[in-house]
Motif scaffolding. Structure first.
Motif, mmCIF file in Angstrom:
data_model
loop_
_atom_site.group_PDB
_atom_site.id
_atom_site.type_symbol
_atom_site.label_atom_id
_atom_site.label_comp_id
_atom_site.label_asym_id
_atom_site.label_seq_id
_atom_site.Cartn_x
_atom_site.Cartn_y
_atom_site.Cartn_z
ATOM 1 N N TRP A 199 20.638 3.621 -0.020
ATOM 2 C CA TRP A 199 20.780 3.254 1.393
ATOM 3 C C TRP A 199 22.097 2.517 1.554
ATOM 4 O O TRP A 199 22.360 1.568 0.804
ATOM 5 C CB TRP A 199 19.641 2.321 1.776
ATOM 6 C CG TRP A 199 18.955 2.620 3.054
ATOM 7 C CD1 TRP A 199 19.093 1.924 4.228
ATOM 8 C CD2 TRP A 199 18.004 3.656 3.311
ATOM 9 N NE1 TRP A 199 18.282 2.483 5.194
ATOM 10 C CE2 TRP A 199 17.601 3.543 4.653
ATOM 11 C CE3 TRP A 199 17.453 4.685 2.533
ATOM 12 C CZ2 TRP A 199 16.679 4.394 5.239
ATOM 13 C CZ3 TRP A 199 16.542 5.537 3.114
ATOM 14 C CH2 TRP A 199 16.162 5.391 4.451
ATOM 15 N N ASP B 234 23.102 4.422 7.607
ATOM 16 C CA ASP B 234 21.964 4.097 8.465
ATOM 17 C C ASP B 234 22.391 3.712 9.879
ATOM 18 O O ASP B 234 22.802 2.582 10.139
ATOM 19 C CB ASP B 234 21.145 2.961 7.833
ATOM 20 C CG ASP B 234 19.795 2.813 8.528
ATOM 21 O OD1 ASP B 234 19.565 3.494 9.550
ATOM 22 O OD2 ASP B 234 18.974 2.016 8.042
ATOM 23 N N GLU C 154 20.222 3.668 12.229
ATOM 24 C CA GLU C 154 19.054 3.115 12.922
ATOM 25 C C GLU C 154 19.039 1.584 12.825
ATOM 26 O O GLU C 154 18.939 0.914 13.832
ATOM 27 C CB GLU C 154 17.734 3.689 12.378
ATOM 28 C CG GLU C 154 16.533 3.183 13.195
ATOM 29 C CD GLU C 154 15.168 3.589 12.636
ATOM 30 O OE1 GLU C 154 15.092 4.093 11.504
ATOM 31 O OE2 GLU C 154 14.179 3.372 13.351
ATOM 32 N N HIS C 155 19.133 1.081 11.621
ATOM 33 C CA HIS C 155 18.980 -0.373 11.468
ATOM 34 C C HIS C 155 20.261 -1.081 11.036
ATOM 35 O O HIS C 155 20.278 -2.313 10.981
ATOM 36 C CB HIS C 155 17.849 -0.681 10.484
ATOM 37 C CG HIS C 155 16.496 -0.385 11.053
ATOM 38 N ND1 HIS C 155 16.027 -0.977 12.191
ATOM 39 C CD2 HIS C 155 15.509 0.461 10.654
ATOM 40 C CE1 HIS C 155 14.807 -0.519 12.471
ATOM 41 N NE2 HIS C 155 14.474 0.359 11.549
ATOM 42 N N ARG D 18 21.490 8.756 9.291
ATOM 43 C CA ARG D 18 20.277 8.533 10.081
ATOM 44 C C ARG D 18 20.684 8.110 11.488
ATOM 45 O O ARG D 18 21.387 7.120 11.678
ATOM 46 C CB ARG D 18 19.386 7.464 9.452
ATOM 47 C CG ARG D 18 18.123 7.235 10.277
ATOM 48 C CD ARG D 18 17.027 6.558 9.506
ATOM 49 N NE ARG D 18 17.203 5.133 9.312
ATOM 50 C CZ ARG D 18 16.224 4.308 8.945
ATOM 51 N NH1 ARG D 18 15.002 4.784 8.729
ATOM 52 N NH2 ARG D 18 16.461 3.030 8.756
ATOM 53 N N GLN E 55 11.768 12.063 9.865
ATOM 54 C CA GLN E 55 11.020 10.956 9.249
ATOM 55 C C GLN E 55 9.603 10.925 9.783
ATOM 56 O O GLN E 55 9.377 10.911 11.004
ATOM 57 C CB GLN E 55 11.708 9.631 9.553
ATOM 58 C CG GLN E 55 12.632 9.182 8.457
ATOM 59 C CD GLN E 55 12.944 7.715 8.546
ATOM 60 O OE1 GLN E 55 13.809 7.331 9.325
ATOM 61 N NE2 GLN E 55 12.259 6.892 7.765
ATOM 62 N N GLY F 127 8.729 7.028 5.699
ATOM 63 C CA GLY F 127 9.191 5.643 5.835
ATOM 64 C C GLY F 127 8.056 4.684 5.508
ATOM 65 O O GLY F 127 7.208 4.421 6.364
ATOM 66 N N PRO F 128 8.013 4.148 4.290
ATOM 67 C CA PRO F 128 6.874 3.307 3.900
ATOM 68 C C PRO F 128 6.768 2.009 4.697
ATOM 69 O O PRO F 128 5.666 1.515 4.922
ATOM 70 C CB PRO F 128 7.136 2.997 2.422
ATOM 71 C CG PRO F 128 8.199 3.929 1.985
ATOM 72 C CD PRO F 128 8.972 4.323 3.192
ATOM 73 N N ALA F 129 7.914 1.463 5.135
ATOM 74 C CA ALA F 129 7.863 0.184 5.854
ATOM 75 C C ALA F 129 7.196 0.367 7.214
ATOM 76 O O ALA F 129 6.269 -0.356 7.580
ATOM 77 C CB ALA F 129 9.265 -0.388 5.998
ATOM 78 N N ASP F 130 7.663 1.355 7.965
ATOM 79 C CA ASP F 130 7.068 1.581 9.289
ATOM 80 C C ASP F 130 5.638 2.092 9.179
ATOM 81 O O ASP F 130 4.774 1.712 9.970
ATOM 82 C CB ASP F 130 7.929 2.557 10.099
ATOM 83 C CG ASP F 130 9.125 1.851 10.713
ATOM 84 O OD1 ASP F 130 8.918 0.891 11.472
ATOM 85 O OD2 ASP F 130 10.259 2.235 10.404
ATOM 86 N N LEU G 21 11.782 6.350 0.654
ATOM 87 C CA LEU G 21 12.533 5.164 0.240
ATOM 88 C C LEU G 21 11.671 4.361 -0.727
ATOM 89 O O LEU G 21 10.534 4.008 -0.394
ATOM 90 C CB LEU G 21 12.873 4.311 1.467
ATOM 91 C CG LEU G 21 13.470 2.927 1.209
ATOM 92 C CD1 LEU G 21 14.803 3.015 0.473
ATOM 93 C CD2 LEU G 21 13.649 2.174 2.528
ATOM 94 N N TYR H 192 12.481 -4.537 0.588
ATOM 95 C CA TYR H 192 12.337 -3.919 1.909
ATOM 96 C C TYR H 192 11.010 -4.281 2.504
ATOM 97 O O TYR H 192 10.180 -4.858 1.835
ATOM 98 C CB TYR H 192 12.505 -2.403 1.852
ATOM 99 C CG TYR H 192 11.393 -1.638 1.186
ATOM 100 C CD1 TYR H 192 10.428 -0.956 1.939
ATOM 101 C CD2 TYR H 192 11.280 -1.611 -0.211
ATOM 102 C CE1 TYR H 192 9.423 -0.231 1.311
ATOM 103 C CE2 TYR H 192 10.281 -0.897 -0.825
ATOM 104 C CZ TYR H 192 9.362 -0.199 -0.056
ATOM 105 O OH TYR H 192 8.379 0.518 -0.673
HETATM 106 O O1 LIG Z 1 9.916 2.842 7.337
HETATM 107 C C1 LIG Z 1 10.762 2.803 6.431
HETATM 108 O O2 LIG Z 1 10.512 2.437 5.269
HETATM 109 C C2 LIG Z 1 12.103 3.266 6.777
HETATM 110 O O3 LIG Z 1 12.280 4.015 7.685
HETATM 111 C C3 LIG Z 1 13.247 2.663 6.053
HETATM 112 C C4 LIG Z 1 13.569 1.336 6.700
HETATM 113 O O4 LIG Z 1 14.012 1.555 7.994
HETATM 114 C C5 LIG Z 1 14.609 0.607 5.913
HETATM 115 O O5 LIG Z 1 15.635 0.254 6.731
HETATM 116 C C6 LIG Z 1 14.058 -0.613 5.314
HETATM 117 O O6 LIG Z 1 15.037 -1.292 4.597
#
Ligand SMILES: O=C(O)C(=O)C[C@H](O)[C@@H](O)CO
Length: 266
Positions: free
Chosen positions: A22, A45, A47-48, A73, A150, A175-178, A215, A266
């Protein structure tokens, strides 16, 4: 000149694992440093990280001489933004939060010229065509373009079979975080419910004949996802690497009592 070859897309078709990083510093200078390290792909990236279209362009130009393939992205799947990103020469786009097959099909159309889509013609104004140096760009561009959607919500995972099956979707990226926060497990992608949903999404994507990515800056996670069949895995985040390394270096000189725990990746 020939159309630039999309090595990332070709490698996905070959089913070889692609290790990615990333890139979040949002400058050409930092992106170029990352590109020298030999990862197969890097995620610019939008997005963020604080990226603009000209900022992404600077990064694409900076990494162009290296073997690391840029994946951009976008902050949304807006067709006009997709047009701008394609025109500056991004060949692989990742679009966040795709939840339905209809949404995915709309993205495919945004990537293609009529009659297959709605992309406007920038022609000789664009880096994509190398200012008209690439012959027959209009008819051949799609061969080197790659669309990654995604899947990172409860609804997205419920619809993942249909999303992955859309013609023109090249890959699904989880996307594991979301996904974890959407399932009520904020900051805990390792929760069994999240893991079950991730494995389901990977299986469904592979069953549709598409590549699956994720990720996973934690090595144990990355190896597990690889074992499940993920073919492109972002195993590092440049910003986290800098912070972890800077923190650990300082820690060697501070007394242990003053130390803070390293931050999450993350
Ligand atoms: O949901 C997620 O996991 C992602 O989409 C990646 C995050 O956006 C990433 O920026 C976390 O660092």
């Amino acid at each position: 000149m020939n159309m630039p070859h999309n090595a990332f897309k070709a490698a996905l078709n070959n089913r070889a694992t692609q290790y990615g990083i990333w890139a979040g510093f949002a400058t050409g200078y930092a992106a170029e440093i990352v590109a020298t390290t030999g990862y197969d792909w890097m995620l610019i990236d939008g997005e963020h990280a604080p990226n603009t279209v000209p900022g992404v362009l600077a990064q694409l130009q900076a990494v162009a001489p290296y073997s690391t393939t840029p994946v951009v992205r976008a902050v949304t799947g807006d067709a006009n933004l997709i047009k701008q990103l394609l025109d500056i020469g991004a060949q692989t786009l990742m679009i966040p939060m795709v939840e339905t097959a209809e949404q995915a099909a709309t993205l495919v159309r945004a990537m293609r010229y009529p009659p297959h889509g709605i992309r406007g013609v920038g022609g000789g104004l664009t880096r994509a065509t190398r200012w008209d140096a690439v012959p027959d760009y209009l008819n051949t561009a799609h061969e080197q373009l790659c669309l990654i959607v995604q899947v990172e919500s409860r609804l997205g995972v419920e619809n993942v079979e249909a999303i992955a099956a859309v013609e023109g979707v090249d890959a699904v990226f989880i996307g594991p975080a979301d996904l974890s926060i959407g399932l009520g497990h904020a900051g805990n992608p390792g929760h069994p419910e999240v893991q079950e949903r991730i494995q389901h999404a990977v299986k469904a994507t592979l069953a549709a004949g598409k590549a699956c990515g994720i990720l996973a800056p934690n090595e144990e996670d990355a190896r597990r996802y690889q074992g499940w069949g993920c073919q492109f895995i972002a195993v590092a985040i440049d910003i986290s690497l800098l912070r972890q390394s800077a923190t650990a270096t300082l820690a060697r000189y501070r007394t242990p009592a003053t130390e803070q725990a390293p931050s999450r990746t993350y």
